[in-house]
Design a protein around this motif. Structure first.
Motif, mmCIF file in Angstrom:
data_model
loop_
_atom_site.group_PDB
_atom_site.id
_atom_site.type_symbol
_atom_site.label_atom_id
_atom_site.label_comp_id
_atom_site.label_asym_id
_atom_site.label_seq_id
_atom_site.Cartn_x
_atom_site.Cartn_y
_atom_site.Cartn_z
ATOM 1 N N ASP A 134 58.107 26.308 69.878
ATOM 2 C CA ASP A 134 59.130 25.274 69.704
ATOM 3 C C ASP A 134 60.371 25.841 69.012
ATOM 4 O O ASP A 134 61.383 25.164 68.903
ATOM 5 N N VAL A 135 60.239 27.076 68.513
ATOM 6 C CA VAL A 135 61.297 27.674 67.690
ATOM 7 C C VAL A 135 62.077 28.691 68.529
ATOM 8 O O VAL A 135 61.480 29.451 69.303
ATOM 9 N N ASP A 136 63.397 28.691 68.369
ATOM 10 C CA ASP A 136 64.224 29.720 69.006
ATOM 11 C C ASP A 136 63.991 31.012 68.209
ATOM 12 O O ASP A 136 64.730 31.336 67.279
ATOM 13 N N PHE A 137 62.930 31.732 68.592
ATOM 14 C CA PHE A 137 62.424 32.837 67.774
ATOM 15 C C PHE A 137 63.494 33.908 67.525
ATOM 16 O O PHE A 137 63.680 34.358 66.393
ATOM 17 N N ALA A 138 64.201 34.327 68.589
ATOM 18 C CA ALA A 138 65.155 35.438 68.447
ATOM 19 C C ALA A 138 66.199 35.125 67.374
ATOM 20 O O ALA A 138 66.500 35.972 66.522
ATOM 21 N N ALA A 139 66.748 33.930 67.381
ATOM 22 C CA ALA A 139 67.817 33.576 66.434
ATOM 23 C C ALA A 139 67.245 33.189 65.067
ATOM 24 O O ALA A 139 67.772 33.617 64.032
ATOM 25 N N VAL A 140 66.165 32.405 65.044
ATOM 26 C CA VAL A 140 65.621 31.922 63.762
ATOM 27 C C VAL A 140 65.047 33.086 62.949
ATOM 28 O O VAL A 140 65.139 33.103 61.721
ATOM 29 N N SER A 141 64.502 34.093 63.635
ATOM 30 C CA SER A 141 63.919 35.225 62.904
ATOM 31 C C SER A 141 64.993 36.053 62.181
ATOM 32 O O SER A 141 64.675 36.868 61.327
ATOM 33 N N GLN A 142 66.269 35.832 62.500
ATOM 34 C CA GLN A 142 67.357 36.503 61.773
ATOM 35 C C GLN A 142 67.651 35.808 60.444
ATOM 36 O O GLN A 142 68.341 36.360 59.592
ATOM 37 N N ILE A 143 67.162 34.595 60.287
ATOM 38 C CA ILE A 143 67.522 33.764 59.131
ATOM 39 C C ILE A 143 66.331 33.472 58.226
ATOM 40 O O ILE A 143 66.445 33.476 57.008
#
Ligand code: NAP
Length: 284
Positions: free
Chosen positions: A242-251
């Protein structure tokens, strides 16, 4: 990637080794732990789930009984089968794979399972035990999420946790477990006006929706712990959460991947619950 990956495969492996040791100790005392898995019908996804559960039992030294019935099985026949398993001393956990055919009432079936063997933790009695903080079986997916959070070493006391999703099997028990761990908990769902308003203040976010990109980078506080329960397919047909992994993992500070995060933990916690059921039965 800025965030630290929370590796559900590694944690599962570690926990399953402990399950195997406990299973061996019980078996040596003549109390081999046993799980009965019932599948009604031929739903392909259910067949895969059931096969994985039975294999996990075998790999960890648990005895498993797999019963597959035609979709025409009546509710009365299924209830009679559950009654027999409730009384079978070789069986410590009973799992009926959902969904059931339309003519069978799932609530009646879940309630028929003895609470002492309700290793899925879905019955109203098990839910009540969770609600009131009594010992009992916790639903496997949220229980696994708690173990993943614990594995980061981050204490939940005083933290703000947001759960997106309020199903009886994931969202609601997840919120209760976080509350029990002394987090302050917000539950979001399909009618929540502005989910990002809540998640941006969260130290921990658990997404359990079943819709990809429900949690995007602009919705996450830097350093937050993000647990992704969702199982979806992206445009290329690849598994995603459910998570936009590529972008959220930067934050985020910590994040679970899909696959390899929550998924393996769900089966692991089923094994843990079954071992606990067998240990309780052996000590009676
Ligand atoms: P569910 O019963 O369909 O519940 C989904 C929840 O998400 C509902 O509470 C719903 O709100 C909420 N929701 C739907 N659309 C939303 C939106 N746009 N924004 C915010 N909330 C929204 O699903 P579930 O059984 O809880 O499972 C959730 C996901 O986890 C699924 O993808 C499922 O496959 C996955 N799952 C994975 C595992 C695993 O082992 N990895 C185990 C179980 C489930 P309302 O209540 O308002 O309708």
């Amino acid at each position: 990637m800025a965030a630290q990956l929370i590796d559900g495969i590694a944690l599962s492996k570690h926990m399953r080794a402990d399950v195997a040791a406990r299973a061996a100790a019980l078996s040596a005392r003549g109390h081999t732990p046993g799980l009965a898995v019932i599948l009604v019908g031929v739903d392909p996804a259910s067949q895969v789930y059931v096969r994985n559960k039975v294999k996990a039992c075998k790999d960890s030294g648990l005895h498993s009984v797999f019963e597959q019935y035609d979709a025409s099985l009546s509710e009365a026949e299924l209830l009679a089968r559950i009654d027999a398993l409730n009384r079978d001393p070789a069986i410590h956990g009973i799992l009926v794979q959902m969904p059931l055919p339309k003519h069978i009432n799932p609530h009646r079936v879940i309630e028929a399972i003895a609470t002492s063997k309700d290793v899925d933790g879905y019955s109203t009695l098990s839910a009540g035990e969770l609600m009131t903080g009594l010992p009992g079986f916790r639903p496997c997916t949220p229980y696994g999420c708690m173990k993943l959070i614990e594995s980061t070493g981050i204490a939940l006391r005083g933290k703000h946790a947001v759960v997106i999703g309020r199903s009886n099997t994931v969202g609601k028990p997840m919120a209760l477990l976080l509350l029990q761990a002394n987090a302050s908990v917000t539950i979001c769902h399909s009618q929540t006006a502005d989910i990002g308003h809540h998640t941006r203040q969260a130290d921990v976010v658990v997404a359990a929706v079943g819709r990809r990109n429900t949690l995007t980078a602009d919705m996450v506080k830097p350093g937050a712990t993000v647990i992704d329960v969702g199982i979806n397919r992206n445009d290329e047909g690849k598994l995603c959460g459910d998570v936009d992994f590529a972008a959220v993992s930067q934050i985020a500070g910590h994040i679970t991947p899909v696959p390899g995060g929550v998924g393996p933990m769900t089966i692991t916690m089923l094994l843990v619950n079954t071992i606990e059921a067998a240990e309780r039965a052996a000590s009676r």
